[in-house]
Design an enzyme around this catalytic site. Structure first.
Site, short mmCIF file in Angstrom:
data_model
loop_
_atom_site.label_atom_id
_atom_site.label_comp_id
_atom_site.label_asym_id
_atom_site.label_seq_id
_atom_site.Cartn_x
_atom_site.Cartn_y
_atom_site.Cartn_z
N GLU A 141 0.83 -1.21 0.00
CA GLU A 141 0.00 0.00 0.00
C GLU A 141 0.86 1.26 0.00
O GLU A 141 0.51 2.26 -0.64
CB GLU A 141 -0.93 0.00 1.21
N ASP A 213 3.87 -4.69 -6.06
CA ASP A 213 4.50 -5.94 -5.63
C ASP A 213 6.02 -5.82 -5.67
O ASP A 213 6.71 -6.18 -4.71
CB ASP A 213 4.07 -7.10 -6.54
#
Length: 498
Positions: A141, A213
């Site tokens: 995030e 990621d």
């Protein structure tokens, strides 16, 4: 990521869409001043500047607090903030401000708001089995923020959002008509605007998720966490998705997990030498505290008793802490004190000091609670739970002046803390000091985003007879600033419907 943003705040969809479009088409009053940033060649800056993004995030956070979405639990939020900032500082690649907070929601989800505000549902915290898994979610995030995914998405969606705005404008017009079909028109227009916006977001999801990621992995590794945690958590989420998309965990719908993403996460981790990572005990304390809130107080007590009896726990000390919290909730103060005595023999920790003080306070031992809080604050002066609890104990003991003095000093260190202002207002109410009571209550309402109520409180404070000219001048300046802020929040909606 933004899919989550729109779904969690569906009641605010119109507000966000209108405000987003207004920010893109008309610079706000603050941006029209001499606020300049270096030209970085990023098209997303044209859609939403960092300053505008922060202002939008602050406005949404005020809505969350006002509507009870924000979980007002200092222990949990302090832990998330500490974990989040450990990840932020690990790579030293951003000047971005961040605030991490919990959302009292059992669904499994996490999300990034504009301006660096990152929320984590309690359901996700409880699902994670170790701190590295939770850290992997926060690292992901954080990357959505550092890579300007919100602004980049808005830049790519500019035309779509303008079409959505037109549909919403049509809905507003229909709502004011006397047609018998106006209700259907409103529903159709809003639904169409939502569908169009969400479809456009889906088109941008894959690129952003893969980037989050990749960079999130680097951040996780730099902070010293288990690099296998990301793939492990994604596999856990994918295994749990044994139903159609309509009932899948929220995190799966907003962060689509594929076997390709899992394989890439595993491949990244394979190249890193193995090292054992020991969880911070705060992680286990926070999860135990959350479990103590689950179900009835009787069920919570039984959960921890069984865990201790069967020796089924990740951390024994945290399990005893959870039992003490559940016993406090059940008002079984005698047994709760026994658990605290066991904990005190095994560890010194601010969360134990806080819950011990609470047990004393609720059982009527105010002097004991005050001593416990005061001694703990000597060791942990910045621990928010203790900072909040100590003046509460003082006020219960009819020591409002001591509480007010402590709160004034605390507000110098934490000037924007709404809860401290609310407590200060209560202390001054006990002291029959209306000026300071209404001044602090006004600041509390500003923190909530309730500007009309804040303005009313400041105006009442200005009528007080027991304030100096300097004190009145400070409140007058604050009143004008809040009025200007209220006017600014109304501008985007007004312009969008012209």
């Amino acid at each position: 990521m933004l899919n989550c943003f729109f779904r969690v705040f569906d009641r605010r969809l119109c507000f966000v869409a209108l405000l987003s479009c207004a920010l893109m088409s008309t610079p706000c009053a603050y941006a029209q001043q001499n606020y300049q940033l270096p030209e970085l060649g990023d098209a997303s800056q044209e859609a939403l500047s960092p300053f505008q993004e922060r202002k939008l995030g602050e406005a949404i956070m005020r809505d969350l607090r006002a509507e009870g979405v924000y979980m007002n639990d200092p222990e949990i939020n302090d832990y998330l903030d500490a974990l989040g900032h450990k990840l932020v500082s690990a790579t030293g690649d951003t000047w971005q401000e961040f605030e991490f907070f919990a959302v009292n929601d059992p669904t499994v989800n996490a999300f990034a708001l504009p301006g660096g505000f990152i929320g984590v549902n309690t359901g996700l915290i409880l699902l994670t089995q170790n701190e590295s898994e939770l850290a992997s979610v926060l690292a992901h995030e954080i990357t959505h923020v550092t890579q300007n995914h919100i602004a980049r998405m808005m830049s790519g969606q500019k035309d779509t959002l303008l079409i959505s705005l037109a549909a919403l404008a049509a809905a507003i017009a229909a709502a004011h008509s006397n047609s018998s079909s106006s209700g259907q028109m409103v529903g159709a227009a809003v639904a169409g605007a939502q569908a169009l916006a969400l479809q456009s977001q889906i088109n941008y999801t894959r690129e952003h998720e893969y980037e989050a990621d990749r960079i999130g992995f680097q951040r996780l590794r730099a902070a010293g966490f288990d690099v296998n945690a990301s793939a492990t958590f994604m596999e856990k989420m994918l295994r749990s998705n044994r139903f159609n998309d309509g009932t899948a965990p929220s995190y799966l719908r907003t962060h689509p997990i594929t076997t390709e993403r899992i394989a890439e996460a595993q491949a990244r981790a394979e190249g890193v030498p193995y090292k054992q990572v020991i969880d911070n005990i705060d992680f286990h304390f926070v999860r135990a505290l959350l479990y103590s809130y689950q179900g009835s107080s009787k069920d919570a007590v039984a959960h921890f008793e069984e865990a201790l009896r069967e020796r089924k726990f990740n951390n024994e000390i945290a399990t005893h802490y959870g039992l003490a919290a559940a016993l406090l909730r059940a008002k079984n103060y005698a047994r709760a004190k026994e658990e605290i005595a066991w904990l005190d023999k095994n560890i010194q920790h601010p969360m134990i000091d806080a819950i011990a003080g609470h047990i004393m306070m609720e059982s009527g031992d105010l002097d004991g609670a005050i001593r416990r809080f005061a001694n703990a604050l000597q060791r942990y002066p910045n621990k928010k739970q203790l900072v909040y609890d100590y003046p509460d104990a003082l006020m219960r003991a009819n020591r409002a002046q001591d509480a007010a003095d402590f709160l004034e000093k605390s507000l110098i260190r934490f000037p924007n803390d709404g809860r401290l202002n609310e407590k200060a207002a209560r202390a001054y109410a006990q002291l029959k000091h209306p000026f300071k009571e209404h001044r602090h209550l006004g600041e509390y309402y500003v923190w909530l985003g309730a500007y009309p109520a804040a303005i009313e409180q400041f105006e009442i404070a200005l009528k007080s007879k027991n304030a100096s000219f300097q004190e009145l001048s400070v409140v007058e300046i604050r009143l004008q600033a809040v009025k200007l802020e209220l006017a600014e929040t109304k501008k985007p909606a007004d312009k969008s419907t012209e």
